[in-house]
Design an enzyme around this catalytic site. Structure first.
Site, PDB file in Angstrom:
ATOM      1  N   HIS A  68       0.812  -1.207   0.000  1.00  0.00           N
ATOM      2  CA  HIS A  68       0.000   0.000   0.000  1.00  0.00           C
ATOM      3  C   HIS A  68       0.849   1.262   0.000  1.00  0.00           C
ATOM      4  O   HIS A  68       1.974   1.261   0.490  1.00  0.00           O
ATOM      5  CB  HIS A  68      -0.920   0.034   1.228  1.00  0.00           C
ATOM      6  CG  HIS A  68      -1.948  -1.054   1.209  1.00  0.00           C
ATOM      7  ND1 HIS A  68      -2.510  -1.559   2.356  1.00  0.00           N
ATOM      8  CD2 HIS A  68      -2.528  -1.727   0.189  1.00  0.00           C
ATOM      9  CE1 HIS A  68      -3.384  -2.498   2.031  1.00  0.00           C
ATOM     10  NE2 HIS A  68      -3.399  -2.615   0.742  1.00  0.00           N
ATOM     11  N   LEU A 104      -0.925   0.427  21.383  1.00  0.00           N
ATOM     12  CA  LEU A 104      -2.271  -0.141  21.481  1.00  0.00           C
ATOM     13  C   LEU A 104      -2.398  -1.020  22.725  1.00  0.00           C
ATOM     14  O   LEU A 104      -3.398  -0.977  23.441  1.00  0.00           O
ATOM     15  CB  LEU A 104      -2.596  -0.949  20.219  1.00  0.00           C
ATOM     16  CG  LEU A 104      -2.910  -0.128  18.958  1.00  0.00           C
ATOM     17  CD1 LEU A 104      -2.841  -0.999  17.722  1.00  0.00           C
ATOM     18  CD2 LEU A 104      -4.287   0.519  19.072  1.00  0.00           C
ATOM     19  N   LYS A 105      -1.350  -1.804  22.977  1.00  0.00           N
ATOM     20  CA  LYS A 105      -1.365  -2.682  24.152  1.00  0.00           C
ATOM     21  C   LYS A 105      -1.414  -1.862  25.436  1.00  0.00           C
ATOM     22  O   LYS A 105      -2.173  -2.160  26.365  1.00  0.00           O
ATOM     23  CB  LYS A 105      -0.132  -3.582  24.131  1.00  0.00           C
ATOM     24  CG  LYS A 105      -0.090  -4.605  25.251  1.00  0.00           C
ATOM     25  CD  LYS A 105       1.106  -5.543  25.081  1.00  0.00           C
ATOM     26  CE  LYS A 105       1.112  -6.620  26.168  1.00  0.00           C
ATOM     27  NZ  LYS A 105       2.275  -7.547  26.001  1.00  0.00           N
ATOM     28  N   ASP A 106      -0.609  -0.797  25.478  1.00  0.00           N
ATOM     29  CA  ASP A 106      -0.578   0.057  26.674  1.00  0.00           C
ATOM     30  C   ASP A 106      -1.925   0.755  26.897  1.00  0.00           C
ATOM     31  O   ASP A 106      -2.291   1.075  28.032  1.00  0.00           O
ATOM     32  CB  ASP A 106       0.527   1.109  26.540  1.00  0.00           C
ATOM     33  CG  ASP A 106       1.919   0.490  26.570  1.00  0.00           C
ATOM     34  OD1 ASP A 106       2.879   1.171  26.117  1.00  0.00           O
ATOM     35  OD2 ASP A 106       2.055  -0.682  27.023  1.00  0.00           O
ATOM     36  N   ALA A 107      -2.648   1.002  25.809  1.00  0.00           N
ATOM     37  CA  ALA A 107      -3.937   1.697  25.908  1.00  0.00           C
ATOM     38  C   ALA A 107      -5.071   0.749  26.303  1.00  0.00           C
ATOM     39  O   ALA A 107      -6.186   1.191  26.531  1.00  0.00           O
ATOM     40  CB  ALA A 107      -4.274   2.394  24.592  1.00  0.00           C
ATOM     41  N   GLY A 108      -4.784  -0.571  26.316  1.00  0.00           N
ATOM     42  CA  GLY A 108      -5.807  -1.509  26.752  1.00  0.00           C
ATOM     43  C   GLY A 108      -6.283  -2.474  25.701  1.00  0.00           C
ATOM     44  O   GLY A 108      -7.109  -3.347  25.973  1.00  0.00           O
ATOM     45  N   ALA A 109      -5.781  -2.327  24.445  1.00  0.00           N
ATOM     46  CA  ALA A 109      -6.163  -3.286  23.413  1.00  0.00           C
ATOM     47  C   ALA A 109      -5.447  -4.601  23.647  1.00  0.00           C
ATOM     48  O   ALA A 109      -4.347  -4.644  24.200  1.00  0.00           O
ATOM     49  CB  ALA A 109      -5.821  -2.731  22.034  1.00  0.00           C
ATOM     50  N   VAL A 110      -6.074  -5.687  23.195  1.00  0.00           N
ATOM     51  CA  VAL A 110      -5.455  -7.012  23.293  1.00  0.00           C
ATOM     52  C   VAL A 110      -4.562  -7.189  22.077  1.00  0.00           C
ATOM     53  O   VAL A 110      -5.032  -7.161  20.942  1.00  0.00           O
ATOM     54  CB  VAL A 110      -6.531  -8.118  23.342  1.00  0.00           C
ATOM     55  CG1 VAL A 110      -5.868  -9.491  23.405  1.00  0.00           C
ATOM     56  CG2 VAL A 110      -7.450  -7.900  24.535  1.00  0.00           C
ATOM     57  N   VAL A 111      -3.269  -7.309  22.307  1.00  0.00           N
ATOM     58  CA  VAL A 111      -2.314  -7.461  21.216  1.00  0.00           C
ATOM     59  C   VAL A 111      -1.542  -8.744  21.421  1.00  0.00           C
ATOM     60  O   VAL A 111      -0.933  -8.952  22.463  1.00  0.00           O
ATOM     61  CB  VAL A 111      -1.332  -6.267  21.170  1.00  0.00           C
ATOM     62  CG1 VAL A 111      -0.323  -6.460  20.044  1.00  0.00           C
ATOM     63  CG2 VAL A 111      -2.093  -4.967  20.988  1.00  0.00           C
TER      64      VAL A 111
END
EC number: 2.3.3.8
Length: 589
Positions: A273, A292-299
């Site tokens: 892309h 993203l992980k630190d913000a609470g997303a599951v990574v």
């Protein structure tokens, strides 16, 4: 940007730039989902109109084709999604035109490589007017069991395997359309499936962002969790990070940013892309995954071992069985919109034959149904019948009658005799009706004076159609013209075109005594008054009727009566083979 669901099981779309395969895939998905109506309401193919035949299940349907975006939107006011398959050169202009239509809410731009400055203008306009752009460089999106854009999710086999024919509870958004297909499959195997999936596109400036759609999904009750698939390059994922930190997303989010392998290369790497190119550490896949992980997303970052896959061979099936089970469909070769004889009785433009007889319809009424596809007022159909009667014959000496007589005397059959006469109809015999209508209409609509019109035609070397007669003159008027004019003055709401033709006649008579308005000119101008004055035809329809040659069709139909009469007359009189007399030929070197 919309705050909730943008598609449903009744969503309909307009498809720009005809592409047979993605449209058919949309219709196949509709049928698979049990939709009652096709999701493609109309096709826009610039410069073309008519119908395009496609399949809805095993049934073949005709989808209207329109020449412009405006015409399509007017014809299909409930279609609120615009699927743009234009090339990158024209995608921006056509998308902006669609966004400006009040009926369009969502625009999907498939082309990649749309100039970034143009994309920014589209985004600005869409956000200012609360509209949604998906793309550019997108495969589209899908609401499971309801609606899909173009080639989203690939083949029907893949759609079935991913269980997209019915809704699940996962909201999925990705930059990549190709990776979306993989994720649909993965999500179907480990959850109850997709509710809605969107590929925002891989260009640097997508029309809508990952976080735009996640915030939408957060407001859709049927969505229980969200899955995000990003990629290295750009900072779009950080807007999602901020939304998570600010507590704007209350549902679980599983996220992954692809492109972690970029660090294995010694030099900077450009993925498929335009936007998949890391411009620094913050745009790397690793940095965005960590944020993203630190913000609470599951990574999760793991490895899978590929297994050897085999493709089972298809099982052959007898053709008759396949047809009976609805697995095979055959295209039709003719479209008919004027008559249908498949029911208990034939219908003309939807009117049963019994109704035509019981309500006393005349020949003019039948012509209005079969030619114009509508029931015209009685004064219109009587005028049509009047034209037919007045033009049925003009003696044995005109070219058409002469040919039919000669052919009949040669012992030929009725059809051959009739056709030989009809073949003489053209610009010098009968065909002037259409030309008279065309030229009178053009001159009147352009507000030309009779002087400007006649002298302009003279400069072009064109004789004014509908003016002039071999026998009739100022002092010996054509009775047929007078009868037509009298009827129109009595019954027509407006005779503006005929009055203009009379003004032209007044001017031409000042030049020569035989330059009178003839029957062709009278019928041509009065038919324009019939079409415009009845209020049953749009300007476009009137132009089409004149261009196609409907009016000359009246002369052909009428004169066929006389030609058949002359054929029967010669056969009844048992006339011998015709031979032209020598004394009527000038023999010269």
């Amino acid at each position: 940007m919309a705050t909730g669901q943008i598609f449903s099981k009744t969503t309909q779309a307009l498809f720009y730039n005809y592409k047979q395969l993605p449209i058919q895939r949309m219709l196949d998905f509709d049928f698979l989902c049990g939709r009652e109506t096709p999701s493609v309401a109309g096709i826009i193919n610039p410069g073309s109109d008519g119908f395009q035949k496609l399949f809805f299940g095993q049934e073949e349907i005709a989808i209207p084709v329109h020449p412009t975006i405006e015409a399509a939107c007017n014809a299909h006011p409930t279609a609120d999604v615009f699927i743009n398959f234009a090339s990158f050169r024209s995608a921006a202009a056509s998308s902006m035109s669609a966004l400006k239509q009040p009926t369009i809410r969502v625009v999907a731009i498939i082309a990649e490589g749309v100039p970034e400055s143009d994309t920014k203008q589209l985004i600005s306009y869409a956000r200012a007017n609360n509209k949604v752009i998906i793309g550019p460089a997108t495969v589209g999106g899908i609401q499971a069991g309801a609606f899909k854009i173009g080639d989203t999710a690939g083949t029907i086999d893949n759609i079935i395997q991913c269980k997209l024919y019915r809704p699940g509870s996962v909201g999925f958004v990705s930059k990549s359309g190709g990776m979306s297909n993989e994720m649909y499959n993965t999500i179907a195997r480990v959850t109850d499936g997709i509710y809605e999936g969107i590929a925002i596109g891989g260009d640097v400036f997508p029309g809508s962002t990952l976080s735009d759609h996640i915030l939408r999904f957060n407001n859709i009750p049927q969505v229980k969790m969200m899955v995000v698939l990003g990629e290295l390059g750009g900072k779009d994922e950080y807007s999602l990070v901020e939304a998570l930190k600010q507590g704007k997303v209350q549902k679980p989010v599983v996220a992954w940013v692809s492109g972690t392998c970029a660090r294995l290369f010694k030099s900077e790497v450009q993925f498929g892309h335009a936007g998949a190119k890391s411009g620094g550490e913050l745009e790397s896949a690793q940095a965005k995954n960590q944020a993203l992980k630190d913000a609470g997303a599951v990574v999760e970052d793991g490895k899978i071992c590929p297994v050897t896959e085999i493709t089972p061979p298809p099982i052959p099936e007898d053709l008759k069985t396949a047809i009976k089970s609805g697995k095979v469909r055959a295209p039709t070769h003719i479209i008919s919109t004027i008559s249908d004889d498949r029911g208990e009785e034939p219908c003309y433009a939807g009117v049963p034959m019994s109704t035509i007889i019981e309500q006393g319809y005349g020949v003019g009424d039948v012509i209005s149904l079969l030619w114009f596809k509508r029931s015209l007022p009685r004064y219109c159909t009587q005028f049509i019948e009047m034209c037919i009667m007045l033009c049925a014959d003009h003696g044995p000496c005109v070219s058409g009658a002469h040919n039919s007589i000669v052919t009949a005397r040669a012992g030929k059959d009725l059809v051959s005799s009739l056709v030989s006469g009809l073949l003489t109809i053209g610009p010098r015999f009968g065909g002037a009706i259409d030309d008279a209508a065309r030229y009178f209409k053009d001159a009147y609509d352009r507000n030309l004076t009779p002087y400007e019109f006649v002298e302009g035609m003279k400069k072009k070397g064109i004789r004014v159609p509908g003016i002039g007669h071999r026998i009739k003159s100022r002092d010996n008027r054509d009775k047929r013209v007078q009868l037509l004019q009298k009827y129109a003055h009595t019954h027509f709401p407006s005779v503006k075109y005929m009055e203009y033709a009379v003004q032209v006649e007044t001017y031409t008579l000042s030049k020569a005594n035989n330059l009178v308005l003839n029957v062709d000119g009278a019928i041509g101008s009065l038919f324009l008054d019939l079409l415009s004055g009845s209020g049953m035809f749009s300007k476009q329809e009137i132009d089409e009727i004149v261009e196609i040659g409907y009016l000359n069709g009246l002369f052909v139909l009428a004169r066929s009566i006389g030609l058949i009469g002359h054929t029967f007359d010669q056969k009844r009189l048992k006339q011998p083979l015709y031979r032209h007399p020598w004394e009527d030929v000038l023999y010269t070197k």
